[in-house]
Design a protein around this motif. Structure first.
Motif, PDB file in Angstrom:
ATOM      1  N   LYS A  40      37.150  54.249  59.737  1.00 24.67           N
ATOM      2  CA  LYS A  40      35.988  53.448  59.228  1.00 24.67           C
ATOM      3  C   LYS A  40      36.645  52.149  58.717  1.00 24.67           C
ATOM      4  CE  LYS A  40      32.342  53.497  55.811  1.00 24.67           C
ATOM      5  NZ  LYS A  40      31.530  54.242  54.766  1.00 24.67           N
ATOM      6  N   THR A  41      35.933  51.141  59.211  1.00 24.83           N
ATOM      7  CA  THR A  41      36.456  49.839  58.922  1.00 24.83           C
ATOM      8  C   THR A  41      35.845  49.356  57.427  1.00 24.83           C
ATOM      9  OG1 THR A  41      36.574  48.975  60.878  1.00 24.83           O
ATOM     10  CG2 THR A  41      36.567  47.438  59.423  1.00 24.83           C
ATOM     11  N   PRO A  42      36.696  49.054  56.417  1.00 24.92           N
ATOM     12  CA  PRO A  42      36.619  48.592  55.205  1.00 24.92           C
ATOM     13  C   PRO A  42      35.497  47.450  55.185  1.00 24.92           C
ATOM     14  CG  PRO A  42      38.807  49.110  55.073  1.00 24.92           C
ATOM     15  CD  PRO A  42      38.573  49.124  56.619  1.00 24.92           C
ATOM     16  N   THR A  43      34.626  47.502  54.274  1.00 25.21           N
ATOM     17  CA  THR A  43      33.619  46.298  54.172  1.00 25.21           C
ATOM     18  C   THR A  43      33.161  45.920  52.866  1.00 25.21           C
ATOM     19  OG1 THR A  43      31.466  47.921  54.418  1.00 25.21           O
ATOM     20  CG2 THR A  43      32.680  46.758  56.353  1.00 25.21           C
ATOM     21  N   LEU A  44      32.906  44.810  52.411  1.00 29.52           N
ATOM     22  CA  LEU A  44      32.350  44.275  51.229  1.00 29.52           C
ATOM     23  C   LEU A  44      30.724  43.877  51.325  1.00 29.52           C
ATOM     24  CD1 LEU A  44      35.064  41.983  49.522  1.00 29.52           C
ATOM     25  CD2 LEU A  44      34.278  44.736  48.797  1.00 29.52           C
ATOM     26  N   THR A  45      29.904  44.392  50.571  1.00 33.21           N
ATOM     27  CA  THR A  45      28.443  43.903  50.603  1.00 33.21           C
ATOM     28  C   THR A  45      28.245  43.167  49.293  1.00 33.21           C
ATOM     29  OG1 THR A  45      28.018  45.667  52.193  1.00 33.21           O
ATOM     30  CG2 THR A  45      26.164  44.771  51.032  1.00 33.21           C
ATOM     31  N   LYS A  46      27.569  42.131  49.349  1.00 30.91           N
ATOM     32  CA  LYS A  46      27.228  41.321  48.137  1.00 30.91           C
ATOM     33  C   LYS A  46      26.085  42.078  47.571  1.00 30.91           C
ATOM     34  CE  LYS A  46      25.731  36.865  46.564  1.00 30.91           C
ATOM     35  NZ  LYS A  46      25.388  35.442  46.823  1.00 30.91           N
ATOM     36  N   ILE A  47      25.880  42.343  46.231  1.00 25.83           N
ATOM     37  CA  ILE A  47      24.981  43.050  45.303  1.00 25.83           C
ATOM     38  C   ILE A  47      24.520  42.017  44.410  1.00 25.83           C
ATOM     39  CG2 ILE A  47      25.710  45.369  46.067  1.00 25.83           C
ATOM     40  CD1 ILE A  47      27.109  45.541  43.431  1.00 25.83           C
ATOM     41  N   ASN A 234      46.091  53.042  48.803  1.00 28.44           N
ATOM     42  CA  ASN A 234      44.988  51.806  49.369  1.00 28.44           C
ATOM     43  C   ASN A 234      44.886  50.814  48.122  1.00 28.44           C
ATOM     44  OD1 ASN A 234      44.561  53.066  51.636  1.00 28.44           O
ATOM     45  ND2 ASN A 234      43.261  54.618  50.851  1.00 28.44           N
ATOM     46  N   TYR A 235      44.783  49.738  48.752  1.00 29.69           N
ATOM     47  CA  TYR A 235      44.679  48.639  47.688  1.00 29.69           C
ATOM     48  C   TYR A 235      43.844  47.486  48.012  1.00 29.69           C
ATOM     49  CZ  TYR A 235      49.435  50.360  46.729  1.00 29.69           C
ATOM     50  OH  TYR A 235      50.443  51.292  46.602  1.00 29.69           O
ATOM     51  N   VAL A 236      43.211  46.653  47.034  1.00 33.20           N
ATOM     52  CA  VAL A 236      42.553  45.368  47.511  1.00 33.20           C
ATOM     53  C   VAL A 236      43.192  44.328  46.826  1.00 33.20           C
ATOM     54  CG1 VAL A 236      40.140  44.355  47.064  1.00 33.20           C
ATOM     55  CG2 VAL A 236      40.384  46.675  47.556  1.00 33.20           C
ATOM     56  N   ALA A 241      42.530  30.925  47.756  1.00 37.25           N
ATOM     57  CA  ALA A 241      41.766  30.125  48.458  1.00 37.25           C
ATOM     58  C   ALA A 241      40.599  30.464  48.801  1.00 37.25           C
ATOM     59  CB  ALA A 241      42.723  29.632  49.636  1.00 37.25           C
ATOM     60  N   GLY A 242      40.231  31.924  48.818  1.00 41.43           N
ATOM     61  CA  GLY A 242      38.868  32.416  49.355  1.00 41.43           C
ATOM     62  C   GLY A 242      39.063  33.513  50.267  1.00 41.43           C
ATOM     63  N   GLU A 243      40.015  34.556  50.193  1.00 42.86           N
ATOM     64  CA  GLU A 243      40.068  35.552  51.057  1.00 42.86           C
ATOM     65  C   GLU A 243      40.595  36.981  49.973  1.00 42.86           C
ATOM     66  OE1 GLU A 243      42.471  33.410  54.667  1.00 42.86           O
ATOM     67  OE2 GLU A 243      43.497  34.607  53.168  1.00 42.86           O
ATOM     68  N   ILE A 244      39.821  38.102  50.524  1.00 40.84           N
ATOM     69  CA  ILE A 244      40.036  39.456  50.150  1.00 40.84           C
ATOM     70  C   ILE A 244      40.462  40.240  51.236  1.00 40.84           C
ATOM     71  CG2 ILE A 244      39.177  41.338  48.620  1.00 40.84           C
ATOM     72  CD1 ILE A 244      37.394  39.343  47.189  1.00 40.84           C
ATOM     73  N   TYR A 245      41.470  41.148  51.040  1.00 42.70           N
ATOM     74  CA  TYR A 245      42.107  41.942  51.818  1.00 42.70           C
ATOM     75  C   TYR A 245      42.004  43.316  51.301  1.00 42.70           C
ATOM     76  CZ  TYR A 245      44.083  37.832  54.551  1.00 42.70           C
ATOM     77  OH  TYR A 245      44.131  37.138  55.128  1.00 42.70           O
ATOM     78  N   PHE A 246      41.840  44.271  52.355  1.00 46.38           N
ATOM     79  CA  PHE A 246      41.957  45.757  52.100  1.00 46.38           C
ATOM     80  C   PHE A 246      43.426  46.172  52.599  1.00 46.38           C
ATOM     81  CE2 PHE A 246      41.889  50.341  52.978  1.00 46.38           C
ATOM     82  CZ  PHE A 246      41.079  50.853  51.828  1.00 46.38           C
ATOM     83  N   VAL A 247      44.301  46.767  51.729  1.00 45.58           N
ATOM     84  CA  VAL A 247      45.476  47.177  52.241  1.00 45.58           C
ATOM     85  C   VAL A 247      45.683  48.708  52.449  1.00 45.58           C
ATOM     86  CG1 VAL A 247      48.377  46.817  52.081  1.00 45.58           C
ATOM     87  CG2 VAL A 247      46.411  45.088  51.412  1.00 45.58           C
ATOM     88  N   SER A 249      47.138  52.378  53.468  1.00 44.86           N
ATOM     89  CA  SER A 249      48.612  53.360  52.938  1.00 44.86           C
ATOM     90  C   SER A 249      49.663  52.977  53.842  1.00 44.86           C
ATOM     91  CB  SER A 249      48.255  54.386  52.700  1.00 44.86           C
ATOM     92  OG  SER A 249      47.682  55.012  54.034  1.00 44.86           O
ATOM     93  N   ASP A 250      49.473  52.551  55.029  1.00 45.57           N
ATOM     94  CA  ASP A 250      50.537  52.235  55.957  1.00 45.57           C
ATOM     95  C   ASP A 250      50.930  50.794  56.019  1.00 45.57           C
ATOM     96  OD1 ASP A 250      48.437  50.991  57.223  1.00 45.57           O
ATOM     97  OD2 ASP A 250      48.405  52.209  59.078  1.00 45.57           O
ATOM     98  N   GLY A 251      50.243  50.052  55.029  1.00 46.93           N
ATOM     99  CA  GLY A 251      50.807  48.523  54.965  1.00 46.93           C
ATOM    100  C   GLY A 251      50.125  47.780  55.639  1.00 46.93           C
ATOM    101  N   SER A 252      49.059  48.323  56.529  1.00 48.34           N
ATOM    102  CA  SER A 252      48.338  47.172  57.461  1.00 48.34           C
ATOM    103  C   SER A 252      46.987  46.825  56.660  1.00 48.34           C
ATOM    104  CB  SER A 252      47.786  47.924  58.728  1.00 48.34           C
ATOM    105  OG  SER A 252      47.229  49.013  58.194  1.00 48.34           O
ATOM    106  N   GLU A 253      46.447  45.588  56.896  1.00 49.27           N
ATOM    107  CA  GLU A 253      45.539  45.029  56.230  1.00 49.27           C
ATOM    108  C   GLU A 253      44.189  44.929  56.998  1.00 49.27           C
ATOM    109  OE1 GLU A 253      47.104  41.922  58.490  1.00 49.27           O
ATOM    110  OE2 GLU A 253      48.284  43.220  57.024  1.00 49.27           O
ATOM    111  N   THR A 254      43.223  44.705  56.168  1.00 51.88           N
ATOM    112  CA  THR A 254      41.944  44.369  56.928  1.00 51.88           C
ATOM    113  C   THR A 254      41.373  43.280  55.901  1.00 51.88           C
ATOM    114  OG1 THR A 254      41.409  46.412  57.549  1.00 51.88           O
ATOM    115  CG2 THR A 254      39.471  45.054  57.467  1.00 51.88           C
ATOM    116  N   LEU A 255      40.878  42.023  56.519  1.00 48.66           N
ATOM    117  CA  LEU A 255      40.277  40.826  55.953  1.00 48.66           C
ATOM    118  C   LEU A 255      38.860  41.308  55.546  1.00 48.66           C
ATOM    119  CD1 LEU A 255      40.489  38.130  54.816  1.00 48.66           C
ATOM    120  CD2 LEU A 255      39.677  37.350  57.062  1.00 48.66           C
ATOM    121  N   LEU A 256      38.427  41.445  54.320  1.00 52.92           N
ATOM    122  CA  LEU A 256      37.113  41.996  53.776  1.00 52.92           C
ATOM    123  C   LEU A 256      36.012  40.639  53.931  1.00 52.92           C
ATOM    124  CD1 LEU A 256      38.112  44.552  51.126  1.00 52.92           C
ATOM    125  CD2 LEU A 256      37.295  45.029  53.341  1.00 52.92           C
TER     126      LEU A 256
END
Length: 295
Positions: A40-47, A234-236, A241-247, A249-256
């Protein structure tokens, strides 16, 4: 001769039949079902988002004990001692409950709660605010402090960073000391359940060991601002500048989230555990935006 030939022919047929039936039995073909687990790819949804009255809001902190959300507002120069800074209170639906809960600060940034108090960094001093009264109960000047930034608490102790000097300071028992130094452009700080320090600086996201050494966990989220520990490695993390990442446990990241084109900053983020809501202070956009995190 004729009779003998017939007997030999019958014997040959019998032998062929016998060996054909005694041969190794044919095995049934089997197929192995391969199950591919979907990642599953982590996502952010505005509420929701607040009104734009939280001027130059830099940090957001959720208090699980009261359900309140504290917001630090610089309002003036991020390094100016102008007395314009404040702390507001909003609720979990994004309504501003108390615009001016604390006033008279300079450039308040990172916040944390310990010992019945809210602690907030303010350029070169640490401010202590009583949670019940909302009154400033103490001020702790930091010798050599230049740009105090993010803050985290653990076991009654207060840890905070100085971005200009590359140091992590500690308030313990009313006294301030330096825990570690040499971390260029250090900002975000968080503490694990085991007391391990995690920080964001120019090199990326790293853990700080008890012996003073550090380990880089991710080298993409450089110069990060806010850091949230989710658990299970896992971390956020946010970049101003305007970026949020999901990091992971293996150190890889996803731009949320990427709001750079909208010129909406993502400063020192907060988090509501259980609801998995990331609280984003937008700095110059003067509002807090909440996003649901799915991962």
């Amino acid at each position: 001769m004729k009779s003998t030939t017939i007997k030999l022919g019958l014997l040959g047929l019998f032998a062929a039949f016998f060996f054909a039936n005694c041969a190794s039995p044919k095995t049934e073909e089997t197929t192995e079902e391969v199950v591919i687990e979907e990642v599953k790819t982590p996502t952010l949804t505005k509420i929701w988002e607040t009104d734009t009255t939280l001027t130059t809001n830099e940090s957001v902190l959720y208090d699980a004990a009261s359900g309140k959300i504290y917001v630090s507002n610089i309002e003036g120069d991020p390094q100016g001692e102008d007395g314009k800074g404040s702390i507001s209170i909003i609720d979990k639906e994004g309504k501003v409950v108390n615009q001016n809960w604390v006033t008279g600060l300079n450039a308040p940034k990172g916040m944390g709660i310990a010992n019945g108090n809210l602690y907030v960094t303010d350029i070169d001093q640490l401010i202590e605010v009583n949670l019940e009264s909302g009154k400033i109960s103490n001020k702790y000047p930091v010798e050599g402090g230049q740009f105090l930034n993010d803050l985290a608490t653990y076991d009654g102790k207060v840890y905070f960073t100085d971005m200009n000097t590359g140091k992590v300071h500690l308030l313990d028992g009313g006294k301030i000391s330096t825990v570690t130094e040499g971390h260029e452009s250090i900002n975000g700080i968080a503490i694990g359940e085991d007391g391990m320090l995690y920080v964001l600086d120019k090199t990326g996201m790293k853990s700080l060991q008890a012996d003073g050494t550090s380990m880089i966990l991710n080298d993409v989220v450089t110069g990060g601002d806010g850091l949230v520990i989710l658990g299970d490695g896992n971390y956020v993390a946010s970049r101003w500048a305007g970026e949020i990442y999901f990091v992971n446990s293996d150190g890889s990241e996803t731009l949320l989230l990427d709001t750079k084109n909208a010129e909406s900053n993502t400063a020192d983020i907060g988090f509501i555990p259980g609801d998995n809501i990331v609280l984003v202070p937008t700095f110059f956009k003067n509002k807090v935006v909440a996003y649901k995190l799915d991962y």
